[in-house]
Design an enzyme around this catalytic site. Structure first.
Site, PDB file in Angstrom:
ATOM      1  N   ALA A  24       0.798  -1.247  -0.041  1.00  0.00           N
ATOM      2  CA  ALA A  24      -0.022   0.078   0.002  1.00  0.00           C
ATOM      3  C   ALA A  24       1.022   1.302   0.101  1.00  0.00           C
ATOM      4  O   ALA A  24       2.264   1.190   0.126  1.00  0.00           O
ATOM      5  CB  ALA A  24      -0.799   0.256   1.399  1.00  0.00           C
ATOM      6  N   CYS A  25       0.097   2.308  -0.285  1.00  0.00           N
ATOM      7  CA  CYS A  25       0.856   3.598  -0.273  1.00  0.00           C
ATOM      8  C   CYS A  25       1.940   3.910   0.898  1.00  0.00           C
ATOM      9  O   CYS A  25       1.581   3.592   2.091  1.00  0.00           O
ATOM     10  CB  CYS A  25      -0.007   4.787  -0.063  1.00  0.00           C
ATOM     11  SG  CYS A  25       0.624   6.370  -0.006  1.00  0.00           S
ATOM     12  N   PRO A  26       3.322   4.018   0.510  1.00  0.00           N
ATOM     13  CA  PRO A  26       3.768   4.396  -0.856  1.00  0.00           C
ATOM     14  C   PRO A  26       4.397   3.498  -1.452  1.00  0.00           C
ATOM     15  O   PRO A  26       5.197   3.580  -2.512  1.00  0.00           O
ATOM     16  CB  PRO A  26       4.787   5.483  -0.227  1.00  0.00           C
ATOM     17  CG  PRO A  26       5.483   4.861   0.856  1.00  0.00           C
ATOM     18  CD  PRO A  26       4.301   4.244   1.612  1.00  0.00           C
ATOM     19  N   ASP A  76      -3.091  -1.405  -5.086  1.00  0.00           N
ATOM     20  CA  ASP A  76      -3.379  -0.047  -4.216  1.00  0.00           C
ATOM     21  C   ASP A  76      -3.952   0.852  -5.247  1.00  0.00           C
ATOM     22  O   ASP A  76      -3.417   1.215  -6.184  1.00  0.00           O
ATOM     23  CB  ASP A  76      -2.077   0.214  -3.563  1.00  0.00           C
ATOM     24  CG  ASP A  76      -2.303   1.999  -3.011  1.00  0.00           C
ATOM     25  OD1 ASP A  76      -3.422   1.911  -2.882  1.00  0.00           O
ATOM     26  OD2 ASP A  76      -1.284   2.421  -3.091  1.00  0.00           O
TER      27      ASP A  76
END
Ligand SMILES: Cc1cc2nc3c(=O)[nH]c(=O)nc-3n(C[C@H](O)[C@H](O)[C@H](O)COP(=O)(O)OP(=O)(O)OC[C@H]3O[C@@H](n4cnc5c(N)ncnc54)[C@H](O)[C@@H]3O)c2cc1C
Lengths: 397, 78
Positions: free
Chosen positions: B12-14, B39
């Site tokens: 997931a981010c980043p 994501d």
């Protein structure tokens, strides 16, 4: 007889050895289990404290402890580094030795460290607060003599440990020069290869306005390629240039040297593991935790700790035959100090995106409390508190 | 021309953008980077990143509960 080898006496290796020693105390006493921890370091440092050393002048000795005080009863410490792990034949060799030390279970927690080779010229030009406390103290000496000029901080390359730490350096420099009353004479520029000041949008929303208010300039999507120490200039992969007077960039990081080119690692040397039970892909009795893994979350102490708990629990369960296996939830909790006694946290899990948490004095106090309990936490003294704090993120059944 | 395949599923981010930037560092102009991520932020983030770094966002498509993002490396100084 089961021999457990743990490589690295940092945040991950120590808590893993402590929990194993506690859960298997009976078996150790009966001579059925040995736990051996390998690391040539005789002193450990509280790495988050490097920021305090670099930007507030804390004495490095305040954040150091002798390893012998950190190793729990029941764990044998070998003050040598490992240079070979043979997963198929289940042995390790220490540096310069031909002796094969056999194991039944192995846990690799050898961390990550700055890799100056990746950016031409960076070593000559830069001072960093990720190598060790001594290097961090050199930054404080340098900033103490600055009267004016342009300071460039930020992310020099990926990956690196403690994602918020470059942002914190900008905030702490701002505080430092305001307190000295010369902030107007000092330009602070933050650079990052991401398109936001903080890569996760929720945290970016919090800190972007703060950067504006504090007059910290930001340059996003800047991929540092080379540094010219004589011209005092950075050049990006795209050919943009940026001048500086003082450079305190966070360098890209690398894993321990013996991992590069080994069957357990990806092409950069990060160990390939299952992101929930941390076993090295294809080896059930081999595990890696902390910064050295290739799992896609931040490289930080909280993760190393929670991963260590999972691995130690699962090995102890296998040895004692209880089979109470647990999984890592991907929980992150990195503090980001925003200066003037305030902080936010970068909190998320594999299933929950990073939360938006406004900076507060309470958060800052929580960060400070962690500093106080850090060394004891490596012995496993505060698991009751972490269980309470992390709740269902502490582990997954 | 080389094609660099980057599998960022489960990150997931980043995560995906970290993986993209690491692949980009090793790439040359003309190379393709194919980033697979689940994501949802990966598509707008890659687009924004391409705009800022003058690389070409070729497109994205859905594949098995994920997005396949294709980027042509054009932004590097020669
Ligand atoms: C400035 C800064 C701020 C930070 N702030 C935070 C924070 O707020 N919150 C947070 O959670 N984390 C923070 N961290 C990150 C945290 O310190 C690390 O992620 C954590 O220490 C990782 O634990 P580890 O066990 O993977 O590695 P480490 O703790 O680095 O330990 C690795 C050990 O392995 C040893 N080793 C290496 N190679 C070998 C070998 N071949 N043989 C034997 N031993 C070997 C090393 O000597 C070392 O002792 C920060 C780090 C820095 C630099």
């Amino acid at each position: 007889m089961k021999n457990i080898a743990i490589i690295g006496s940092g945040a991950g290796g120590l808590i893993t050895s402590s929990k194993l020693a506690k859960d298997l105390s009976k078996e150790i006493k009966n001579g059925e289990v040995t736990i051996t921890l390998f690391d040539k370091k005789r002193e450990q440092e509280f790495q988050p404290g490097y920021l305090e050393v670099a930007f507030r002048g804390t004495d490095p000795s305040k954040i150091r402890r002798p390893v012998k005080k950190l190793v729990s009863t029941g764990v044998k410490m070998v003050y040598d580094n490992v240079e070979k792990v043979d997963l198929a034949d289940r042995y390790v060799k220490t540096e310069g030795s031909s002796e094969k030390i056999n194991y039944d279970y192995i846990i690799i927690s050898t961390g990550s460290s700055p890799d100056y080779e990746q950016i031409d010229g960076l070593k000559q030009a830069n001072m960093d607060f990720h190598t060790d406390a001594y290097n961090a103290s050199l930054i404080y000496n340098r900033i103490s003599s600055i009267k004016s000029g342009k300071i460039v901080v930020g992310i020099g390359g990926l990956p690196y440990k403690c994602p918020p730490s470059p942002n914190e350096s900008a905030f702490m420099l701002d505080e430092y020069f305001r307190k000295r009353g010369i902030r107007d004479d000092v330009e602070i520029v933050y650079i990052t290869p991401f398109t936001r000041i903080y890569s996760a949008e929720s945290i970016n929303e919090v800190i972007e306005p703060m950067y504006e208010r504090r007059d910290i300039e930001s340059i996003t999507a800047f991929n540092t390629d080379t540094v010219d120490a004589e011209k005092k200039e950075l050049t990006s992969l795209e050919g943009e240039t940026l001048k500086y007077d003082y450079l305190f960039l966070t360098p890209p990081h690398k894993p321990a040297g013996f991992l590069k080119g080994s069957e357990m690692s990806d092409e950069d040397g990060w160990v390939k593991v299952d992101k929930k039970d941390l076993h090295i892909t294809t080896y059930d009795n081999g595990f890696a935790i902390g910064d050295t893994t290739n799992i896609p979350i931040s490289k930080a102490g909280v993760e190393a700790h929670l991963e260590g708990i999972v691995v130690a629990n699962n090995i102890a369960a296998e040895i004692t035959g209880t089979e109470q296996k647990i999984k890592f939830t991907g929980r992150t909790q990195c503090s980001m100090e925003t200066g003037f006694h305030k902080a936010t946290f970068v909190v998320g899990t594999y299933d929950r995106p990073v939360e938006k948490i406004e900076p507060s004095t309470m958060n800052y106090m929580e960060k400070k409390a962690m500093e106080k309990i850090y060394w004891g936490s490596l012995h496993g003294h505060y698991e009751w508190l972490f269980k309470y704090h992390f709740k269902k993120d502490y582990f997954e059944k | 021309m080389t094609t660099l395949n980057v599998d960022s599923r489960g990150t997931a981010c980043p995560g995906p953008i970290t993986d993209l930037i690491r692949a980009y560092k090793k790439a040359q102009n003309g190379d393709l980077i194919i980033l697979v991520a689940n994501d949802p932020g990966a598509v707008p983030d890659s687009k924004a990143w391409c705009e800022r770094t003058k690389n070409e966002f070729v497109g994205s498509k859905d594949v098995e509960n994920a997005f396949e993002i294709t980027i042509r490396v054009t932004g590097k100084k020669s």
